[in-house]
Motif scaffolding. Structure first.
Motif, PDB file in Angstrom:
ATOM      1  N   LEU A  11     110.735  98.160  40.026  1.00 36.51           N
ATOM      2  CA  LEU A  11     110.567  98.631  38.654  1.00 36.51           C
ATOM      3  C   LEU A  11     111.439  99.856  38.454  1.00 36.51           C
ATOM      4  O   LEU A  11     111.340 100.830  39.208  1.00 36.51           O
ATOM      5  N   ILE A  12     112.296  99.819  37.441  1.00 37.34           N
ATOM      6  CA  ILE A  12     113.228 100.911  37.166  1.00 37.34           C
ATOM      7  C   ILE A  12     113.038 101.378  35.729  1.00 37.34           C
ATOM      8  O   ILE A  12     113.177 100.587  34.787  1.00 37.34           O
ATOM      9  N   THR A  13     112.717 102.647  35.554  1.00 37.19           N
ATOM     10  CA  THR A  13     112.572 103.195  34.197  1.00 37.19           C
ATOM     11  C   THR A  13     113.889 103.841  33.760  1.00 37.19           C
ATOM     12  O   THR A  13     114.717 104.233  34.584  1.00 37.19           O
ATOM     13  N   GLY A  14     114.057 103.925  32.449  1.00 37.12           N
ATOM     14  CA  GLY A  14     115.314 104.453  31.926  1.00 37.12           C
ATOM     15  C   GLY A  14     116.482 103.594  32.356  1.00 37.12           C
ATOM     16  O   GLY A  14     117.572 104.095  32.681  1.00 37.12           O
ATOM     17  N   ALA A  15     116.282 102.272  32.331  1.00 38.58           N
ATOM     18  CA  ALA A  15     117.237 101.346  32.945  1.00 38.58           C
ATOM     19  C   ALA A  15     118.336 100.863  32.004  1.00 38.58           C
ATOM     20  O   ALA A  15     119.161 100.044  32.404  1.00 38.58           O
ATOM     21  N   SER A  16     118.365 101.347  30.773  1.00 40.62           N
ATOM     22  CA  SER A  16     119.323 100.796  29.812  1.00 40.62           C
ATOM     23  C   SER A  16     120.730 101.352  29.983  1.00 40.62           C
ATOM     24  O   SER A  16     121.689 100.808  29.432  1.00 40.62           O
ATOM     25  N   ALA A  17     120.889 102.425  30.749  1.00 45.64           N
ATOM     26  CA  ALA A  17     122.208 103.035  30.911  1.00 45.64           C
ATOM     27  C   ALA A  17     122.182 103.989  32.094  1.00 45.64           C
ATOM     28  O   ALA A  17     121.135 104.234  32.698  1.00 45.64           O
ATOM     29  N   GLY A  18     123.363 104.527  32.435  1.00 45.99           N
ATOM     30  CA  GLY A  18     123.458 105.601  33.401  1.00 45.99           C
ATOM     31  C   GLY A  18     122.904 105.270  34.775  1.00 45.99           C
ATOM     32  O   GLY A  18     123.150 104.200  35.334  1.00 45.99           O
ATOM     33  N   LEU A  19     122.150 106.205  35.335  1.00 49.78           N
ATOM     34  CA  LEU A  19     121.611 106.040  36.685  1.00 49.78           C
ATOM     35  C   LEU A  19     120.682 104.838  36.776  1.00 49.78           C
ATOM     36  O   LEU A  19     120.686 104.110  37.771  1.00 49.78           O
ATOM     37  N   GLY A  20     119.862 104.615  35.751  1.00 50.70           N
ATOM     38  CA  GLY A  20     118.932 103.496  35.778  1.00 50.70           C
ATOM     39  C   GLY A  20     119.643 102.172  35.867  1.00 50.70           C
ATOM     40  O   GLY A  20     119.257 101.292  36.661  1.00 50.70           O
ATOM     41  N   ALA A  21     120.697 102.000  35.090  1.00 51.26           N
ATOM     42  CA  ALA A  21     121.459 100.754  35.132  1.00 51.26           C
ATOM     43  C   ALA A  21     122.152 100.582  36.478  1.00 51.26           C
ATOM     44  O   ALA A  21     122.229  99.471  37.020  1.00 51.26           O
ATOM     45  N   GLU A  22     122.650 101.679  37.049  1.00 47.61           N
ATOM     46  CA  GLU A  22     123.316 101.591  38.352  1.00 47.61           C
ATOM     47  C   GLU A  22     122.323 101.281  39.469  1.00 47.61           C
ATOM     48  O   GLU A  22     122.621 100.492  40.367  1.00 47.61           O
ATOM     49  N   PHE A  23     121.130 101.874  39.415  1.00 45.17           N
ATOM     50  CA  PHE A  23     120.089 101.504  40.380  1.00 45.17           C
ATOM     51  C   PHE A  23     119.795 100.006  40.272  1.00 45.17           C
ATOM     52  O   PHE A  23     119.612  99.325  41.289  1.00 45.17           O
ATOM     53  N   ALA A  24     119.737  99.490  39.046  1.00 46.49           N
ATOM     54  CA  ALA A  24     119.455  98.069  38.849  1.00 46.49           C
ATOM     55  C   ALA A  24     120.540  97.210  39.495  1.00 46.49           C
ATOM     56  O   ALA A  24     120.247  96.213  40.178  1.00 46.49           O
ATOM     57  N   ARG A  25     121.789  97.579  39.297  1.00 42.66           N
ATOM     58  CA  ARG A  25     122.891  96.798  39.883  1.00 42.66           C
ATOM     59  C   ARG A  25     122.826  96.817  41.411  1.00 42.66           C
ATOM     60  O   ARG A  25     123.030  95.796  42.058  1.00 42.66           O
ATOM     61  N   ARG A  26     122.554  97.980  41.970  1.00 41.43           N
ATOM     62  CA  ARG A  26     122.528  98.115  43.429  1.00 41.43           C
ATOM     63  C   ARG A  26     121.360  97.328  44.038  1.00 41.43           C
ATOM     64  O   ARG A  26     121.521  96.658  45.060  1.00 41.43           O
ATOM     65  N   PHE A  27     120.176  97.424  43.439  1.00 43.80           N
ATOM     66  CA  PHE A  27     119.031  96.707  44.006  1.00 43.80           C
ATOM     67  C   PHE A  27     119.157  95.202  43.785  1.00 43.80           C
ATOM     68  O   PHE A  27     118.744  94.409  44.650  1.00 43.80           O
ATOM     69  N   ALA A  28     119.711  94.784  42.662  1.00 40.68           N
ATOM     70  CA  ALA A  28     119.966  93.358  42.460  1.00 40.68           C
ATOM     71  C   ALA A  28     120.946  92.850  43.511  1.00 40.68           C
ATOM     72  O   ALA A  28     120.796  91.739  44.041  1.00 40.68           O
ATOM     73  N   GLY A  29     121.938  93.681  43.844  1.00 38.07           N
ATOM     74  CA  GLY A  29     122.894  93.318  44.880  1.00 38.07           C
ATOM     75  C   GLY A  29     122.259  93.184  46.246  1.00 38.07           C
ATOM     76  O   GLY A  29     122.804  92.502  47.129  1.00 38.07           O
ATOM     77  N   ARG A  30     121.107  93.802  46.434  1.00 29.40           N
ATOM     78  CA  ARG A  30     120.373  93.690  47.699  1.00 29.40           C
ATOM     79  C   ARG A  30     119.303  92.600  47.639  1.00 29.40           C
ATOM     80  O   ARG A  30     118.465  92.501  48.530  1.00 29.40           O
ATOM     81  N   GLY A  31     119.318  91.811  46.572  1.00 33.25           N
ATOM     82  CA  GLY A  31     118.434  90.657  46.502  1.00 33.25           C
ATOM     83  C   GLY A  31     117.061  90.928  45.921  1.00 33.25           C
ATOM     84  O   GLY A  31     116.152  90.097  46.067  1.00 33.25           O
TER      85      GLY A  31
END
Length: 270
Positions: A11-31
């Motif tokens: 679960l990632i809050t503030g995920a629409s841009a910036g750090l939140g979006a980058e956390f989403a990309r990185r964790f999605a990349g880890r499956g």
């Protein structure tokens, strides 16, 4: 050993841009499957479409105003209704304000405290039973502003000092449970943060990218023994350490000058 997020839900809050979006990309990349939370549904959907196509993970989008009181309980109820259990939580949502405290809008300041502190505590507490069941992480985004008083951003700096100390305390409490707890302290970062702040005076020092900050966080999570907190960027780390060698008076005055030497205006009575 790298932090294994495969087959888990983050679960990632503030995920629409910036750090939140980058956390989403990185964790999605880890499956990892993702739950993305922010107010802007269109931005979340755009990111979700990108991540589903690139990594073939499940991405749930929840447009949500986290600054409203009781947001943590409502969010967990929504996820329970969808039969989604969270394994890791990235508390990234937050914003800052700049200017002298006396003339600031009180409603805006209380909303800042609500989102940066109260909601973060609510979410951490509400989802902790789920986080403790597995091999997940609780990552709270603090700031280098946490290491000294910040005249001109008095409330923001105080909220991030709370986040840092709160998270480091939870790190100690969570030892031996399997839950990894980490506070991430970015310096100025190229995100929409400064658009919300409304002043470039808050941008002190060399800007990092969201990619650099999130990479620092993941390197800390990947360590055999994750530290309670990590500062992103060598010069930011040097700056944070240097505050230990100055008095509180000197720290407040020096920080104030860097943030635009903001001062209150004296009232004139007749």
């Amino acid at each position: 050993m790298p932090f294994d997020a495969s087959g888990t839900t983050v679960l990632i809050t503030g995920a629409s841009a910036g750090l939140g979006a980058e956390f989403a990309r990185r964790f999605a990349g880890r499956g990892a499957d993702l739950v993305l939370v922010a107010r802007r549904a269109d931005r979340l959907e755009q990111l979700a479409t990108e991540l589903r196509a690139a990594h073939h993970v499940t991405v749930t989008v929840l447009p949500f105003d986290l600054a409203a009181p009781g947001a943590g309980a409502r969010l967990r109820s929504e996820l329970a209704a969808r039969d989604i259990r969270v394994d890791s939580l990235i508390n990234n949502a937050g914003f800052g304000t700049h200017g002298d405290f006396a003339s600031a809008d009180l409603e805006r300041l209380t909303s800042e405290i609500q989102l940066n502190v109260t909601t973060l505590v609510e979410l951490s507490h509400t989802f902790l039973p789920d986080l403790l069941r597995g091999r997940g992480a609780l990552v709270n985004v603090a700031s280098t502003a946490a290491f000294q008083p910040t005249p001109g951003m008095a409330v923001y700096g105080a909220t991030k000092a709370f986040v840092l100390n709160f998270t480091e305390a939870l790190w100690a409490e969570a030892r031996g449970t399997g839950l990894t707890v980490l506070a991430v302290c970015p310096g100025p970062t190229r995100t929409e943060f400064f658009d919300v702040v409304g002043s470039d005076d808050a941008a002190v020092g060399r800007m990092q990218t969201a990619d650099q900050v999130v990479a620092t966080a993941l390197r800390a999570l990947d360590r055999r023994s994750t530290p309670p907190s990590v500062v992103s960027g060598l010069m930011n780390w040097v700056s944070s350490v240097s505050t230990r060698f100055a008095t509180r008076r000197i720290g407040a005055l020096a920080s104030g000058r860097l943030l635009g030497d903001v001062r209150m205006q004296a009232s004139v009575t007749r």
